[in-house]
Structures are given as structure tokens and as C-alpha cells.
Design a protein around this motif. Structure first.
Motif, PDB file in Angstrom:
ATOM      1  N   PHE A   1       0.651  17.440  -5.264  1.00  0.00           N
ATOM      2  CA  PHE A   1       1.855  18.242  -5.490  1.00  0.00           C
ATOM      3  C   PHE A   1       2.898  18.029  -4.392  1.00  0.00           C
ATOM      4  O   PHE A   1       3.967  18.622  -4.424  1.00  0.00           O
ATOM      5  CB  PHE A   1       1.505  19.739  -5.569  1.00  0.00           C
ATOM      6  CG  PHE A   1       1.033  20.190  -6.915  1.00  0.00           C
ATOM      7  CD1 PHE A   1       1.921  20.729  -7.828  1.00  0.00           C
ATOM      8  CD2 PHE A   1      -0.290  20.092  -7.272  1.00  0.00           C
ATOM      9  CE1 PHE A   1       1.487  21.163  -9.073  1.00  0.00           C
ATOM     10  CE2 PHE A   1      -0.735  20.517  -8.507  1.00  0.00           C
ATOM     11  CZ  PHE A   1       0.157  21.042  -9.412  1.00  0.00           C
TER      12      PHE A   1
ATOM     13  N   ILE B   1       5.941  20.802 -12.902  1.00  0.00           N
ATOM     14  CA  ILE B   1       6.500  21.709 -11.906  1.00  0.00           C
ATOM     15  C   ILE B   1       7.890  22.133 -12.363  1.00  0.00           C
ATOM     16  O   ILE B   1       8.786  21.310 -12.511  1.00  0.00           O
ATOM     17  CB  ILE B   1       6.547  21.055 -10.516  1.00  0.00           C
ATOM     18  CG1 ILE B   1       5.123  20.756 -10.041  1.00  0.00           C
ATOM     19  CG2 ILE B   1       7.275  21.964  -9.522  1.00  0.00           C
ATOM     20  CD1 ILE B   1       5.048  20.002  -8.741  1.00  0.00           C
TER      21      ILE B   1
ATOM     22  N   VAL C   1       5.525  27.494  -5.887  1.00  0.00           N
ATOM     23  CA  VAL C   1       5.480  26.472  -6.934  1.00  0.00           C
ATOM     24  C   VAL C   1       5.215  27.169  -8.263  1.00  0.00           C
ATOM     25  O   VAL C   1       4.285  27.953  -8.377  1.00  0.00           O
ATOM     26  CB  VAL C   1       4.368  25.427  -6.673  1.00  0.00           C
ATOM     27  CG1 VAL C   1       4.300  24.409  -7.790  1.00  0.00           C
ATOM     28  CG2 VAL C   1       4.576  24.732  -5.331  1.00  0.00           C
TER      29      VAL C   1
ATOM     30  N   THR D   1       4.811  27.220   0.268  1.00  0.00           N
ATOM     31  CA  THR D   1       5.736  26.817  -0.788  1.00  0.00           C
ATOM     32  C   THR D   1       5.501  27.668  -2.029  1.00  0.00           C
ATOM     33  O   THR D   1       4.363  27.957  -2.368  1.00  0.00           O
ATOM     34  CB  THR D   1       5.516  25.326  -1.161  1.00  0.00           C
ATOM     35  OG1 THR D   1       5.581  24.531   0.025  1.00  0.00           O
ATOM     36  CG2 THR D   1       6.523  24.833  -2.165  1.00  0.00           C
TER      37      THR D   1
ATOM     38  N   SER E   1       9.938  24.454  -7.308  1.00  0.00           N
ATOM     39  CA  SER E   1       9.216  24.254  -6.055  1.00  0.00           C
ATOM     40  C   SER E   1      10.202  24.458  -4.914  1.00  0.00           C
ATOM     41  O   SER E   1      11.260  23.827  -4.878  1.00  0.00           O
ATOM     42  CB  SER E   1       8.626  22.844  -5.996  1.00  0.00           C
ATOM     43  OG  SER E   1       7.962  22.637  -4.770  1.00  0.00           O
TER      44      SER E   1
ATOM     45  N   LEU F   1       2.666  18.914  -1.212  1.00  0.00           N
ATOM     46  CA  LEU F   1       2.756  20.133  -0.416  1.00  0.00           C
ATOM     47  C   LEU F   1       2.171  19.998   0.987  1.00  0.00           C
ATOM     48  O   LEU F   1       2.157  20.955   1.752  1.00  0.00           O
ATOM     49  CB  LEU F   1       2.040  21.282  -1.131  1.00  0.00           C
ATOM     50  CG  LEU F   1       2.541  21.609  -2.531  1.00  0.00           C
ATOM     51  CD1 LEU F   1       1.675  22.678  -3.163  1.00  0.00           C
ATOM     52  CD2 LEU F   1       3.996  22.029  -2.484  1.00  0.00           C
TER      53      LEU F   1
END
Length: 88
Positions: free
Chosen positions: A34, A64, A56, A54, A67, A36
Motif C-alpha cells: 500500500f 484505494i 486509507v 495514514t 489515502s 505506507l
């Protein structure tokens, strides 16, 4: 999503009365997928490959929809996150 074990996250959620499911990713597979990962802690050691704070939102298609890194002094606008949750 956290590198912490499901057991650790469950206890954390119980202590904080958190009513949503917290996701455990001990190998950081999804954290990395992702995008992240917080690389400020390096690539080895207990804090390597942890997720950056974060928000999301993943839509029903698995994409997604929103984000945004979290700045604790200025969280993302609630209306924007709710719109992403509703699919707007």
C-alpha cells in the motif's frame, strides 16, 4: 495496519475501547504494497518497515479511494474521508 501481532492489537483495542478491527501485518507485506512504509527507522531492527500514520479508505472493488498521511496536529478533513467512504 500495524506490524504488531493480532493479539497485541486486540489488547490495545480493548484497553482503548476501539470498536473497529485493527489489521496485523507482522511481515509488512501489505504495509509495503500500500506504500505506507515509514523508512525513517531504517531497513533492519524492530522498527523497520513500520507503517506511517495514514488514513486509507479502500472501496468495495479493493481500490484505494482515499489515502492521506496523518499529521496529529491537523487530521484530514472528516467530510473528505466520509465522502471517500460513501464512494463520492
Amino acid at each position: 495496519m500495524s506490524k504488531d501481532s493480532a493479539d497485541t492489537l486486540g489488547k490495545f483495542a480493548a484497553r482503548r475501547d476501539i470498536g473497529i478491527t485493527l489489521l496485523s501485518d507482522p511481515d509488512s507485506t501489505m504495509i509495503t504494497a500500500f506504500g505506507l512504509r515509514d523508512d525513517q527507522y531504517g531497513t533492519t531492527g524492530p522498527y523497520s518497515a513500520i507503517a506511517s500514520p495514514t488514513v486509507v479508505v479502500v472501496n468495495a472493488d479493493g481500490r484505494i479511494a482515499y489515502s492521506q498521511p496523518v499529521n496529529h496536529s491537523a487530521p484530514p478533513p472528516v467530510d473528505t474521508v466520509l465522502a471517500a467512504l460513501k464512494g463520492s
